[in-house]
Design a protein around this motif. Structure first.
Motif, PDB file in Angstrom:
ATOM      1  N   PRO A 139      70.168  31.442   2.588  1.00  0.00           N
ATOM      2  CA  PRO A 139      70.295  31.840   1.175  1.00  0.00           C
ATOM      3  C   PRO A 139      69.533  30.888   0.263  1.00  0.00           C
ATOM      4  O   PRO A 139      69.684  29.680   0.362  1.00  0.00           O
ATOM      5  N   GLY A 140      68.687  31.442  -0.557  1.00  0.00           N
ATOM      6  CA  GLY A 140      67.927  30.647  -1.509  1.00  0.00           C
ATOM      7  C   GLY A 140      66.534  30.287  -1.052  1.00  0.00           C
ATOM      8  O   GLY A 140      65.721  29.802  -1.841  1.00  0.00           O
ATOM      9  N   PHE A 141      66.206  30.508   0.233  1.00  0.00           N
ATOM     10  CA  PHE A 141      64.885  30.116   0.723  1.00  0.00           C
ATOM     11  C   PHE A 141      63.778  30.963   0.112  1.00  0.00           C
ATOM     12  O   PHE A 141      62.720  30.443  -0.230  1.00  0.00           O
ATOM     13  N   ASN A 142      64.001  32.261  -0.033  1.00  0.00           N
ATOM     14  CA  ASN A 142      62.982  33.110  -0.660  1.00  0.00           C
ATOM     15  C   ASN A 142      62.676  32.661  -2.073  1.00  0.00           C
ATOM     16  O   ASN A 142      61.510  32.609  -2.486  1.00  0.00           O
ATOM     17  N   LEU A 143      63.704  32.356  -2.830  1.00  0.00           N
ATOM     18  CA  LEU A 143      63.510  31.861  -4.190  1.00  0.00           C
ATOM     19  C   LEU A 143      62.722  30.557  -4.173  1.00  0.00           C
ATOM     20  O   LEU A 143      61.800  30.365  -4.953  1.00  0.00           O
ATOM     21  N   PHE A 144      63.073  29.676  -3.250  1.00  0.00           N
ATOM     22  CA  PHE A 144      62.380  28.399  -3.127  1.00  0.00           C
ATOM     23  C   PHE A 144      60.903  28.594  -2.808  1.00  0.00           C
ATOM     24  O   PHE A 144      60.043  28.012  -3.445  1.00  0.00           O
ATOM     25  N   ILE A 145      60.622  29.429  -1.828  1.00  0.00           N
ATOM     26  CA  ILE A 145      59.239  29.613  -1.378  1.00  0.00           C
ATOM     27  C   ILE A 145      58.387  30.291  -2.450  1.00  0.00           C
ATOM     28  O   ILE A 145      57.197  30.044  -2.558  1.00  0.00           O
ATOM     29  N   ASN A 146      59.014  31.134  -3.265  1.00  0.00           N
ATOM     30  CA  ASN A 146      58.260  31.870  -4.276  1.00  0.00           C
ATOM     31  C   ASN A 146      58.173  31.158  -5.617  1.00  0.00           C
ATOM     32  O   ASN A 146      57.351  31.550  -6.454  1.00  0.00           O
ATOM     33  N   SER A 147      58.997  30.151  -5.847  1.00  0.00           N
ATOM     34  CA  SER A 147      58.975  29.539  -7.173  1.00  0.00           C
ATOM     35  C   SER A 147      58.826  28.028  -7.164  1.00  0.00           C
ATOM     36  O   SER A 147      58.191  27.471  -8.045  1.00  0.00           O
ATOM     37  N   ILE A 148      59.387  27.332  -6.196  1.00  0.00           N
ATOM     38  CA  ILE A 148      59.401  25.871  -6.230  1.00  0.00           C
ATOM     39  C   ILE A 148      58.356  25.262  -5.299  1.00  0.00           C
ATOM     40  O   ILE A 148      57.722  24.269  -5.630  1.00  0.00           O
ATOM     41  N   ALA A 149      58.185  25.840  -4.125  1.00  0.00           N
ATOM     42  CA  ALA A 149      57.279  25.286  -3.124  1.00  0.00           C
ATOM     43  C   ALA A 149      55.835  25.297  -3.623  1.00  0.00           C
ATOM     44  O   ALA A 149      55.449  26.130  -4.438  1.00  0.00           O
ATOM     45  N   ARG A 150      55.073  24.349  -3.108  1.00  0.00           N
ATOM     46  CA  ARG A 150      53.640  24.320  -3.426  1.00  0.00           C
ATOM     47  C   ARG A 150      52.999  25.613  -2.929  1.00  0.00           C
ATOM     48  O   ARG A 150      53.377  26.131  -1.882  1.00  0.00           O
ATOM     49  N   PRO A 151      52.023  26.125  -3.646  1.00  0.00           N
ATOM     50  CA  PRO A 151      51.413  27.404  -3.247  1.00  0.00           C
ATOM     51  C   PRO A 151      50.626  27.284  -1.940  1.00  0.00           C
ATOM     52  O   PRO A 151      50.203  26.197  -1.548  1.00  0.00           O
TER      53      PRO A 151
END
Length: 142
Positions: A54-66
Motif C-alpha cells: 500500500p502506497g508504493f504506486n503513489l510513491f513511484i508516481n510522485s516522490i521517486a526520482r523519474p
C-alpha cells in the motif's frame, strides 16, 4: 449592529466546524490497496517482480526520482548490496521483524534484468526504508 455581526460570524464558525456528509474511509482504503500492485514479467528471461505494498504506486508516481535519473548500472550496483542485506534480515527472524522481512528476493547480479526491474526494485527499497523506518547497509536516497 456590531453584536449582530459578531453573532453572525460566530454562527458561521460553528456551522463550518460541523461535518457536511458521512465519509466512508474503508472504501477509499480498499481502492488504494487494489491499485498498489506492480507486476513486471518477461517470459523469455524467466523473471518476474511483483510488489504488493500500500502506497508504493503513489510513491513511484510522485516522490521517486523519474526514470532516467540514474543509470541501470547505478541501480544494479545498489540492488546487489540491498538484496544481500534484505535477504540476511529474512534469514535472521530473531534479530529482525519477521512480519517485515517475509520472503527472500532472488536477484542474481550476473543476469541483466533490464532498466525497469532494477528501477522498481531500488525504489521499493527506498519506499520500504522510509515506510518502515529501516536502515540498510547501502544508503538509499531520495
Amino acid at each position: 449592529m456590531k453584536k449582530f455581526l459578531y453573532l453572525l460570524f460566530l454562527g458561521v464558525m460553528i456551522y463550518s466546524c460541523g461535518t457536511s456528509r458521512d465519509r466512508d474511509f474503508n472504501k477509499k482504503e480498499i481502492a488504494a490497496t487494489a491499485n498498489d500492485t506492480v507486476r513486471i514479467a518477461n517470459d523469455s528471461l524467466e523473471y518476474e517482480i511483483i510488489i504488493i505494498e500500500p502506497g508504493f504506486n503513489l510513491f513511484i508516481n510522485s516522490i521517486a526520482r523519474p526514470r532516467g535519473y540514474y543509470s541501470q548500472t547505478y541501480f544494479e550496483n545498489k540492488n546487489r548490496f540491498l538484496v544481500q542485506d534484505y535477504n540476511m534480515r529474512v534469514r535472521n527472524p530473531q534479530q529482525f521483524n519477521p512480519n517485515l522481512y517475509v520472503q527472500e528476493i532472488n536477484y542474481e547480479p550476473d543476469i541483466d534484468y533490464g532498466y525497469e526491474v532494477n528501477y522498481l526494485l531500488y525504489n521499493y527499497f527506498v519506499f520500504f526504508s522510509r515506510e518502515y523506518n529501516q536502515r540498510f547497509s547501502v544508503p538509499t536516497r531520495i
